[in-house]
Design an enzyme around this catalytic site. Sequence first.
Site, short mmCIF file in Angstrom:
data_model
loop_
_atom_site.label_atom_id
_atom_site.label_comp_id
_atom_site.label_asym_id
_atom_site.label_seq_id
_atom_site.Cartn_x
_atom_site.Cartn_y
_atom_site.Cartn_z
N LYS A 1 -8.68 7.42 -12.06
CA LYS A 1 -8.19 6.11 -11.59
C LYS A 1 -6.77 5.84 -12.07
O LYS A 1 -6.43 6.06 -13.22
CB LYS A 1 -9.12 5.00 -12.09
CG LYS A 1 -10.53 5.08 -11.57
CD LYS A 1 -11.37 3.93 -12.11
CE LYS A 1 -12.81 3.99 -11.57
NZ LYS A 1 -13.66 2.93 -12.17
N ASP B 1 0.83 -1.20 0.00
CA ASP B 1 0.00 0.00 0.00
C ASP B 1 0.87 1.26 0.00
O ASP B 1 0.60 2.23 -0.71
CB ASP B 1 -0.91 -0.01 1.24
CG ASP B 1 -1.98 1.07 1.19
OD1 ASP B 1 -2.43 1.42 0.10
OD2 ASP B 1 -2.35 1.57 2.27
#
Lengths: 267, 267
Positions: A233, A187
């Site tokens: 995105k 992450d």
Amino acid sequence: MVFFFAQSLSILEMARSVSRIFSGFRCFGSLPFGNTQLKTQCPSVLFRTTSERTVVQVLPSIFSRKPRDFSLPNSSWGEEMMRLYNYYNSQSEEATEGQEDHGEQWTRLPSYNRSLKYATGGVYLSKIIQSKARLFTRNIRDPGAAFEYVVFFRQDKQRCVCVFQAGHLLEGPPGHVHGGAIATMIDTVTGTHASLLSAPVMTANLNINYRSPIPLGSTVLIESTLDKEEGKKKFILCSVTSTDGSRVHTEATALFVSISISHLLRG
Amino acid sequence: MVFFFAQSLSILEMARSVSRIFSGFRCFGSLPFGNTQLKTQCPSVLFRTTSERTVVQVLPSIFSRKPRDFSLPNSSWGEEMMRLYNYYNSQSEEATEGQEDHGEQWTRLPSYNRSLKYATGGVYLSKIIQSKARLFTRNIRDPGAAFEYVVFFRQDKQRCVCVFQAGHLLEGPPGHVHGGAIATMIDTVTGTHASLLSAPVMTANLNINYRSPIPLGSTVLIESTLDKEEGKKKFILCSVTSTDGSRVHTEATALFVSISISHLLRG
């Protein structure tokens, strides 16, 4: 999850993010390897672009002291960690020693343990700053105990590489790194990568395939590449491998979405 | 990533796992809420089922001192954390106060910060025990600073619920929980759940959708349900919501695969 700004960015980038909050999110430029230039004028900190000039009112009190950059080597770094750090860092040093940087070199990204420690004032800040809060991946100061890592970015190839040495406090199964600690690093690296494209971004999805466990104390490579961009995105690919690339530990895809600061306020 | 044994299981379950190592993975029964009964006979620790009776040879030297159970309340637990703990714990207490347990009650799962701290000896153990290693989710002893959580299990519904209070050292975006910390809790709860079905298991996949950020300091519910089992594969569904269920923070699916201990040795 949400990358308000890239968590490994420089203090200048921190200041830029703070300035966004107070200026209605105007763009003040980006990091030196971005498309626009970011310059400073002291003693009061000034952000200047080619078309506009804006003094950031809150900045004179922003820098209380120089923060510790956790991405720099310390005594806990093992031989493999140092070898890889030197490998990538030597290439980024070349860029600063004369040649103009066209993004063809690696850039080391500094890493701090407090998001906005060095900023003060503001209604919004008073809500989000908690004096004791620390970045999850930098919350233990004991060198080598938890996450030791450094992220390098190469703009021309849209690629990040992270050298990660896993400390003894990251244990999941006996002697091996916790799957959550691996997810955390994925992450962090992919989020940093996405935020370099357009901060702030929010992690929308992480899809992680665990192939083989990582022994505690070992050094691995985490590489992220930009797959594609579709509007807001950003699709990022990520792999965690042994440093010689012979063993794949983890593979992942990550989706980040550009957000407005108000998203966090609704949090 | 790999759940050698459920990381929140009792000291008896630890002993059972250790005993497996030394006995060629013979099954000594399971937890009280499992399909078989597990009983002890001291001073040497003995596991007894209704049909068999087995002394675990390695156990006399296993228990050096009573470990801290991190799943019990401490002074840092807020009002909501305590309310939910009491809610589930009261139902599990009922089970121990008379009524025979048919898995219709919640069972609180203890949680320790060292996998095999309380075991000694054995060639395999000497390889995997590192004296300083700590479970990632329990590596900070300062109450309330990081992960405060307790997991309850209900066998009849194949469901786990975890009450999780996020401390200030879990920060990702300013004032909010790091996506990696959320992934860590999802891995922990679903992994614990899967290991209750058949330990040891390994996380093969985590697919996490982040819906809304979690403010630092808040208490949330993490619920896991068994989706299906296919041979060695266990598919688990997981959600992270506000305690009243009105807000979905995160949704995830997890796939775990039963493994042999040798998998870790190849790690």
